[in-house]
Design a protein around this motif. Structure first.
Motif, PDB file in Angstrom:
ATOM      1  N   THR A  59       0.817  -1.216   0.000  1.00  0.00           N
ATOM      2  CA  THR A  59       0.000   0.000   0.000  1.00  0.00           C
ATOM      3  C   THR A  59       0.852   1.267   0.000  1.00  0.00           C
ATOM      4  N   ASP A  60       2.168   1.124   0.130  1.00  0.00           N
ATOM      5  CA  ASP A  60       3.103   2.241   0.029  1.00  0.00           C
ATOM      6  C   ASP A  60       3.558   2.351  -1.424  1.00  0.00           C
ATOM      7  N   GLY A  61       2.850   3.157  -2.201  1.00  0.00           N
ATOM      8  CA  GLY A  61       3.096   3.232  -3.623  1.00  0.00           C
ATOM      9  C   GLY A  61       4.498   3.687  -3.987  1.00  0.00           C
ATOM     10  N   VAL A  62       5.060   4.615  -3.215  1.00  0.00           N
ATOM     11  CA  VAL A  62       6.398   5.127  -3.501  1.00  0.00           C
ATOM     12  C   VAL A  62       7.432   4.018  -3.318  1.00  0.00           C
ATOM     13  N   ALA A  68      10.253  -1.873  -7.726  1.00  0.00           N
ATOM     14  CA  ALA A  68      10.103  -2.293  -9.119  1.00  0.00           C
ATOM     15  C   ALA A  68      11.232  -1.731  -9.981  1.00  0.00           C
ATOM     16  N   THR A  69      11.551  -0.467  -9.773  1.00  0.00           N
ATOM     17  CA  THR A  69      12.614   0.177 -10.544  1.00  0.00           C
ATOM     18  C   THR A  69      13.957  -0.490 -10.279  1.00  0.00           C
ATOM     19  N   ASP A  70      14.243  -0.780  -9.016  1.00  0.00           N
ATOM     20  CA  ASP A  70      15.505  -1.433  -8.671  1.00  0.00           C
ATOM     21  C   ASP A  70      15.613  -2.805  -9.329  1.00  0.00           C
ATOM     22  N   PHE A  71      14.527  -3.571  -9.301  1.00  0.00           N
ATOM     23  CA  PHE A  71      14.587  -4.909  -9.897  1.00  0.00           C
ATOM     24  C   PHE A  71      14.777  -4.821 -11.406  1.00  0.00           C
ATOM     25  N   MET A  72      14.097  -3.890 -12.053  1.00  0.00           N
ATOM     26  CA  MET A  72      14.277  -3.724 -13.495  1.00  0.00           C
ATOM     27  C   MET A  72      15.711  -3.342 -13.835  1.00  0.00           C
ATOM     28  N   GLN A  73      16.292  -2.471 -13.043  1.00  0.00           N
ATOM     29  CA  GLN A  73      17.674  -2.067 -13.295  1.00  0.00           C
ATOM     30  C   GLN A  73      18.648  -3.207 -13.033  1.00  0.00           C
ATOM     31  N   THR A  74      18.309  -4.065 -12.091  1.00  0.00           N
ATOM     32  CA  THR A  74      19.185  -5.182 -11.736  1.00  0.00           C
ATOM     33  C   THR A  74      19.198  -6.262 -12.810  1.00  0.00           C
ATOM     34  N   VAL A  75      18.016  -6.610 -13.316  1.00  0.00           N
ATOM     35  CA  VAL A  75      17.921  -7.746 -14.246  1.00  0.00           C
ATOM     36  C   VAL A  75      17.747  -7.314 -15.702  1.00  0.00           C
ATOM     37  N   ASN A  76      17.553  -6.033 -15.926  1.00  0.00           N
ATOM     38  CA  ASN A  76      17.369  -5.459 -17.271  1.00  0.00           C
ATOM     39  C   ASN A  76      15.970  -5.713 -17.821  1.00  0.00           C
ATOM     40  N   ARG A  77      15.576  -6.963 -17.945  1.00  0.00           N
ATOM     41  CA  ARG A  77      14.255  -7.272 -18.474  1.00  0.00           C
ATOM     42  C   ARG A  77      13.471  -8.143 -17.491  1.00  0.00           C
ATOM     43  N   VAL A  78      12.225  -7.749 -17.219  1.00  0.00           N
ATOM     44  CA  VAL A  78      11.340  -8.516 -16.346  1.00  0.00           C
ATOM     45  C   VAL A  78      10.285  -9.186 -17.216  1.00  0.00           C
ATOM     46  N   HIS A  79      10.110 -10.476 -17.032  1.00  0.00           N
ATOM     47  CA  HIS A  79       9.216 -11.245 -17.895  1.00  0.00           C
ATOM     48  C   HIS A  79       7.869 -11.555 -17.245  1.00  0.00           C
ATOM     49  N   VAL A  80       7.852 -11.710 -15.935  1.00  0.00           N
ATOM     50  CA  VAL A  80       6.609 -12.056 -15.236  1.00  0.00           C
ATOM     51  C   VAL A  80       6.488 -11.185 -13.996  1.00  0.00           C
ATOM     52  N   VAL A  81       5.330 -10.546 -13.838  1.00  0.00           N
ATOM     53  CA  VAL A  81       5.017  -9.789 -12.626  1.00  0.00           C
ATOM     54  C   VAL A  81       3.753 -10.376 -12.026  1.00  0.00           C
ATOM     55  N   VAL A  82       3.841 -10.845 -10.789  1.00  0.00           N
ATOM     56  CA  VAL A  82       2.696 -11.458 -10.116  1.00  0.00           C
ATOM     57  C   VAL A  82       2.241 -10.560  -8.970  1.00  0.00           C
ATOM     58  N   ARG A 104      -8.753  -0.967   3.945  1.00  0.00           N
ATOM     59  CA  ARG A 104      -7.461  -1.668   3.948  1.00  0.00           C
ATOM     60  C   ARG A 104      -7.465  -2.849   2.973  1.00  0.00           C
ATOM     61  N   VAL A 105      -8.573  -3.597   2.939  1.00  0.00           N
ATOM     62  CA  VAL A 105      -8.673  -4.737   2.029  1.00  0.00           C
ATOM     63  C   VAL A 105      -8.651  -4.268   0.578  1.00  0.00           C
ATOM     64  N   LEU A 106      -9.395  -3.221   0.271  1.00  0.00           N
ATOM     65  CA  LEU A 106      -9.437  -2.714  -1.103  1.00  0.00           C
ATOM     66  C   LEU A 106      -8.088  -2.133  -1.521  1.00  0.00           C
ATOM     67  N   GLN A 107      -7.436  -1.434  -0.620  1.00  0.00           N
ATOM     68  CA  GLN A 107      -6.121  -0.865  -0.946  1.00  0.00           C
ATOM     69  C   GLN A 107      -5.097  -1.966  -1.197  1.00  0.00           C
ATOM     70  N   ALA A 112      -3.203  -2.043  -4.860  1.00  0.00           N
ATOM     71  CA  ALA A 112      -1.816  -2.498  -4.939  1.00  0.00           C
ATOM     72  C   ALA A 112      -1.569  -3.343  -6.179  1.00  0.00           C
ATOM     73  N   THR A 113      -2.587  -4.013  -6.698  1.00  0.00           N
ATOM     74  CA  THR A 113      -2.428  -4.735  -7.958  1.00  0.00           C
ATOM     75  C   THR A 113      -2.114  -3.750  -9.080  1.00  0.00           C
ATOM     76  N   VAL A 114      -2.860  -2.661  -9.139  1.00  0.00           N
ATOM     77  CA  VAL A 114      -2.615  -1.625 -10.138  1.00  0.00           C
ATOM     78  C   VAL A 114      -1.208  -1.044  -9.964  1.00  0.00           C
ATOM     79  N   ALA A 115      -0.869  -0.720  -8.729  1.00  0.00           N
ATOM     80  CA  ALA A 115       0.431  -0.104  -8.443  1.00  0.00           C
ATOM     81  C   ALA A 115       1.584  -1.063  -8.718  1.00  0.00           C
ATOM     82  N   THR A 116       1.342  -2.358  -8.595  1.00  0.00           N
ATOM     83  CA  THR A 116       2.378  -3.352  -8.891  1.00  0.00           C
ATOM     84  C   THR A 116       2.649  -3.431 -10.390  1.00  0.00           C
TER      85      THR A 116
END
Length: 270
Positions: A59-62, A68-82, A104-107, A112-116
């Protein structure tokens, strides 16, 4: 090599998916709130040095964006996001204190699905034509029809299913596949606190194996286990009068206010 980012990775479905993907040689970004659980999981996986751990509340969007940014920079390409992180707890609309629980449940389950997904889409579009790319939303059979005493959970999972369908159509021409998986009863910490019968209860490792195959195939929507898929189809066509008569007597999940401190809503996604 497949690179996979999973939220709610510290237990339940998220942990099982992490183990299934790691066994295939994937590099993982594991995100959840509990550092001890995440680190224990990472160390238990093949090639633990490959995997990244992110201690974040979804729920902490920032913080989620930064992970997400760190993982993309680490691996270059992300193939699956769950987008797996979620909570389940009983709610009653007439109880004023449950309004905050609804939020809380909706957030956690929907927002968080959208934000992910959001941080990954533009990057995925640049290589989705050359490599398989999947955005995976974890819905629930509880999102097919509203369950008594579970208004927040049913509403959030129904919204996840509809949101993923919208996103699937929106991204159709991009090459990114949006996969919706609706678990039935899966044996995880989330369901282990239920005090009522759970038909077709499935071991979480078996669920993960089927889910990974579904994701790899790029299926648009699947209920797991298949028996609950049959039930889900019947629920869709059941007349309201019949549904109401049958399910008005269904047992309720315990409300947060009624749970002991040791039985707070558990991370998961069923």
């Amino acid at each position: 090599m497949t690179n996979v980012f999973i939220t709610g990775a510290s237990s339940g479905i998220g942990e099982a998916l992490a183990r299934a993907y790691a066994a295939q040689g994937a590099t993982l970004g594991l995100l959840a709130r509990r550092r001890d659980k995440l680190e224990a999981l990472r160390q238990s996986l093949p090639h633990p040095e490959r995997h990244r751990v992110y201690v974040v509340d979804v729920t902490d969007g920032v913080a989620l964006q930064a992970a997400a940014t760190d993982f993309m920079q680490t691996v270059n390409r992300v193939h699956v996001v769950v987008a797996n992180a979620g909570i389940s707890v009983g709610t009653l609309t007439e109880q004023a204190e449950d309004i905050a629980v609804f939020d809380r449940v909706l957030q956690t389950n929907l927002q968080a699905t959208v934000a992910t997904f959001s941080p990954f889409i533009n990057a995925m579009k640049t290589y989705a034509g050359q490599e398989p790319c999947r955005l995976v939303g974890i819905g629930s059979v509880a999102g097919i029809r509203g369950l008594p005493g579970a208004g927040a959970y049913s509403a959030s999972k129904a919204a996840v299913i509809s949101y993923c369908e919208s996103l699937r159509v929106e991204l159709r021409s991009s090459g990114i596949r949006v996969v919706t998986i609706a678990p039935g009863y899966i044996d995880t910490p989330m369901t282990q606190i239920n005090h009522y019968p759970m038909p077709f209860l499935m071991p979480v490792a078996d669920f993960a194996q089927q889910a990974v195959k579904t994701i790899e195939a790029g299926d648009s929507y699947r209920v797991i286990p298949w028996q609950m898929g049959v039930v889900a189809k019947l629920l869709r066509v059941l007349p309201n009068a019949v549904y109401d008569a049958v399910f008005s007597r269904a047992p309720h999940k315990a409300r947060a206010a009624d749970q002991d401190a040791a039985q707070k809503p558990q991370p998961g996604a069923e």
